[in-house]
Design a protein around this motif. Structure first.
Motif, short mmCIF file in Angstrom:
data_model
loop_
_atom_site.label_atom_id
_atom_site.label_comp_id
_atom_site.label_asym_id
_atom_site.label_seq_id
_atom_site.Cartn_x
_atom_site.Cartn_y
_atom_site.Cartn_z
N SER A 1 59.61 114.15 93.21
CA SER A 1 60.67 115.20 92.90
C SER A 1 62.19 114.60 92.69
O SER A 1 63.02 115.17 93.36
N TRP A 2 62.10 113.64 92.07
CA TRP A 2 63.47 113.19 91.44
C TRP A 2 64.18 113.57 90.29
O TRP A 2 64.89 113.07 89.85
N GLU A 3 63.53 114.90 89.76
CA GLU A 3 64.01 115.56 88.34
C GLU A 3 65.68 115.61 88.48
O GLU A 3 66.26 115.35 87.52
N ASP A 4 66.42 115.77 89.76
CA ASP A 4 67.70 115.80 89.63
C ASP A 4 68.52 114.92 89.85
O ASP A 4 69.71 114.70 90.03
N SER A 5 67.84 113.59 89.99
CA SER A 5 68.40 112.31 90.30
C SER A 5 68.78 111.66 89.09
O SER A 5 68.18 111.79 87.95
N THR A 6 69.72 110.46 89.17
CA THR A 6 70.04 109.72 87.77
C THR A 6 69.40 108.32 88.21
O THR A 6 69.99 107.79 88.93
N PRO A 7 68.52 107.96 87.52
CA PRO A 7 68.09 106.58 87.59
C PRO A 7 68.73 105.42 86.88
O PRO A 7 69.22 105.79 85.65
N LEU A 8 68.81 104.37 87.32
CA LEU A 8 69.41 103.01 86.52
C LEU A 8 68.85 102.02 87.02
O LEU A 8 68.76 101.71 88.24
N VAL A 9 68.34 101.03 85.89
CA VAL A 9 67.82 99.65 86.13
C VAL A 9 69.00 98.60 86.23
O VAL A 9 69.75 98.58 85.05
N LEU A 10 69.34 97.78 87.25
CA LEU A 10 70.08 96.88 87.21
C LEU A 10 69.25 95.63 87.55
O LEU A 10 68.84 95.50 88.63
N GLU A 11 69.03 94.85 86.44
CA GLU A 11 68.55 93.40 86.42
C GLU A 11 69.42 92.33 86.64
O GLU A 11 70.32 92.09 85.84
N VAL A 12 69.35 91.87 87.95
CA VAL A 12 70.21 90.84 88.13
C VAL A 12 69.43 89.46 87.66
O VAL A 12 68.49 89.02 88.04
N THR A 13 70.18 88.73 86.88
CA THR A 13 69.60 87.47 86.27
C THR A 13 70.52 86.27 86.57
O THR A 13 71.76 86.51 87.06
N VAL A 14 69.79 84.86 86.54
CA VAL A 14 70.49 83.89 86.83
C VAL A 14 69.77 82.81 85.88
O VAL A 14 68.96 82.98 85.54
N ASN A 15 70.67 81.64 85.59
CA ASN A 15 70.08 80.66 84.87
C ASN A 15 69.07 79.89 85.86
O ASN A 15 69.04 80.05 87.03
N SER A 16 68.11 79.38 85.01
CA SER A 16 66.93 78.54 85.86
C SER A 16 67.47 77.39 86.75
O SER A 16 66.95 77.36 88.03
N GLU A 17 68.49 76.91 86.51
CA GLU A 17 68.99 75.81 87.34
C GLU A 17 69.61 76.24 88.83
O GLU A 17 69.46 76.03 89.89
N VAL A 18 70.31 77.43 88.64
CA VAL A 18 70.82 77.99 89.57
C VAL A 18 69.73 78.76 90.47
O VAL A 18 69.79 78.85 91.76
N ALA B 1 62.92 106.07 100.18
CA ALA B 1 64.09 106.41 99.07
C ALA B 1 64.04 107.83 98.75
O ALA B 1 65.06 108.47 98.46
N ALA B 2 62.81 108.46 98.59
CA ALA B 2 62.51 110.04 98.36
C ALA B 2 63.36 110.93 99.34
O ALA B 2 63.99 111.87 99.19
N ASP B 3 63.20 110.32 100.52
CA ASP B 3 63.79 111.09 101.79
C ASP B 3 65.31 111.18 101.63
O ASP B 3 66.05 112.20 101.91
N ASN B 4 66.00 109.99 101.30
CA ASN B 4 67.17 109.99 100.99
C ASN B 4 67.82 110.93 99.97
O ASN B 4 68.69 111.52 100.09
N VAL B 5 67.02 110.75 98.59
CA VAL B 5 67.27 111.37 97.72
C VAL B 5 67.48 112.94 97.73
O VAL B 5 68.29 113.54 97.26
#
Length: 192
Positions: free
Chosen positions: A112-129, A78-82
């Motif tokens: 050295s990701w100081e110039d990047s914008t991080p975002l956490v996207l938590e993917v959730t589902v109910n327990s049956e699914v 990921a760091a190489d890409n960023v």
């Protein structure tokens, strides 16, 4: 444009890969799946210790020795890409790192990701699914999860992402079809 780093987190079977690939195809982000990058090597490492190549949950050698290597490998790629100005989607549970409030800051400093914008996207589902999807994907390393379902669910519920200095958003992926408009609205990135 400032590269973005999307941490796509959630339980196995929640649909992280489907969501990540959709975002990647629409936004032309680099999609990095820890399992695709590491599974073959992980299986071989476990076998060298006389452990089943599918054993992850409840395996101390995996948890303490192999898993950190998997994440370091994913993050180096990921760091190489960023560094080249390419936004990335990191598809991995990251559950073992949720309790470290300074995790994002440590990554920014280390890679050295100081110039990047991080975002956490938590993917959730109910327990049956979740149970249905885990059974349907029919992966050997999920046997422990199914056999210890209540314990597995409790471990998921007990782990909340405590990372500071990052926006954390949730996307409920319980439906059969992904609501693309809702997904891109949640991550606040125009896909069109």
């Amino acid at each position: 444009m400032t590269p973005k780093v999307i941490f796509l987190v959630g339980a196995a079977g929640s649909g992280k890969s489907t969501v990540g690939k959709l975002i990647s195809s629409h936004l032309k982000f680099s999609y990095l799946d820890k399992d695709v990058i590491c599974n073959r090597f992980t299986g071989k490492l476990l076998e060298t210790q006389g452990i089943s190549p599918n054993e992850r949950d409840g395996c101390e050698f995996y948890q303490t020795e192999v898993m950190p290597l998997e994440y370091e490998t994913l993050l180096e790629i990921a760091a190489d890409n960023v560094r080249n100005g390419i936004s990335v989607i990191l598809d991995a549970p990251f559950l073992g790192y949720f309790s470290d409030e300074k995790y994002i800051q440590k990554l920014k400093e280390k890679y050295s990701w100081e110039d990047s914008t991080p975002l956490v996207l938590e993917v959730t589902v109910n327990s049956e699914v979740l149970l249905k999807r885990i059974k349907n994907r029919n992966i050997k390393r999920d046997d422990w999860k199914i056999a210890n379902w209540d314990t597995f669910l409790e471990s998921l519920k007990s782990r909340k992402c405590l990372w500071s200095n990052v926006e954390i958003k949730q996307f409920d992926n319980s439906e059969e079809e992904i609501d693309e408009d809702k997904l891109f609205e949640i991550i606040s990135i125009n896909s069109r």
